[in-house]
Design a protein around this motif. Sequence first.
Motif, short mmCIF file in Angstrom:
data_model
loop_
_atom_site.label_atom_id
_atom_site.label_comp_id
_atom_site.label_asym_id
_atom_site.label_seq_id
_atom_site.Cartn_x
_atom_site.Cartn_y
_atom_site.Cartn_z
N ASP A 111 0.82 -1.20 0.00
CA ASP A 111 0.00 0.00 0.00
C ASP A 111 0.86 1.26 0.00
N MET A 112 1.91 1.25 0.80
CA MET A 112 2.80 2.41 0.85
C MET A 112 3.48 2.62 -0.50
N LEU A 113 3.92 1.53 -1.10
CA LEU A 113 4.61 1.63 -2.39
C LEU A 113 3.68 2.21 -3.45
N ILE A 114 2.49 1.66 -3.56
CA ILE A 114 1.53 2.15 -4.54
C ILE A 114 1.22 3.63 -4.29
N LYS A 115 1.00 3.97 -3.05
CA LYS A 115 0.69 5.36 -2.69
C LYS A 115 1.81 6.29 -3.13
N GLU A 116 3.04 5.91 -2.84
CA GLU A 116 4.19 6.75 -3.22
C GLU A 116 4.34 6.86 -4.73
N LYS A 164 13.39 5.39 -3.09
CA LYS A 164 14.34 4.93 -2.07
C LYS A 164 14.33 5.86 -0.86
N SER A 165 14.31 7.16 -1.10
CA SER A 165 14.34 8.11 0.01
C SER A 165 13.02 8.11 0.79
N LYS A 166 11.90 7.94 0.10
CA LYS A 166 10.59 7.96 0.77
C LYS A 166 10.26 6.64 1.45
N LEU A 167 10.82 5.56 0.95
CA LEU A 167 10.48 4.24 1.48
C LEU A 167 11.70 3.59 2.12
N GLU A 168 12.37 4.34 2.96
CA GLU A 168 13.57 3.84 3.62
C GLU A 168 13.27 2.53 4.35
N GLY A 169 14.11 1.55 4.16
CA GLY A 169 13.97 0.27 4.85
C GLY A 169 13.03 -0.70 4.15
N ILE A 170 12.35 -0.26 3.11
CA ILE A 170 11.45 -1.15 2.38
C ILE A 170 12.11 -1.51 1.06
#
Length: 180
Positions: A111-116, A164-170
């Motif tokens: 969900d986070m990935l799609i949102k970003e 990469k910067s918005k989804l650190e650790g994913i």
Amino acid sequence: MDIEIDSIQFKKIMKENGEYLIRLAFYYVKNWSTAEDIVQEVFVTYCQKSDQFENRSSIRTYLAKITVNKCHDYLRSWKNKIYLYSNLLLGQSISNKESPEQLVINKDKNDMLIKEILEMSIKYREVILLYYYQEFTILEISKILNCSENTVKTRLSRAKSILKSKLEGIEWEVILREQH
């Protein structure tokens, strides 16, 4: 007899590419029914101009290019701007719940990935979607977007950096690859 063969071929092309094109359009316009309308327009356009298809690329690439262009037209349209403005005035957010894909994606990371991805500017969103979701090559993307391969590579690189910067650790690239 030729009309029947053309009709059969056209139905086959619609069946083989319809769902794919709707998903592609959805990633641009973020509304399932609008995406369906756009794909109907794509097939009408293809039917009217099928003689212009020169087999320099696959039919899927050709239809994807028409779809991307129709999506760009829609995003620039007055109808879209009024829709966005009315949602802002009413305090509503644009919902992605209309997509069957959204019903399947239950994990927080997805969900986070799609949102970003959907929040990225169109020039970065489209290269990510075309490359990872639609699995086009850099060359095919450059033809669809009417830009050089280097431009596509640069946009893809910048889009990856943003994610990469918005989804650190994913591990977002792993998630994208697992979805196919």
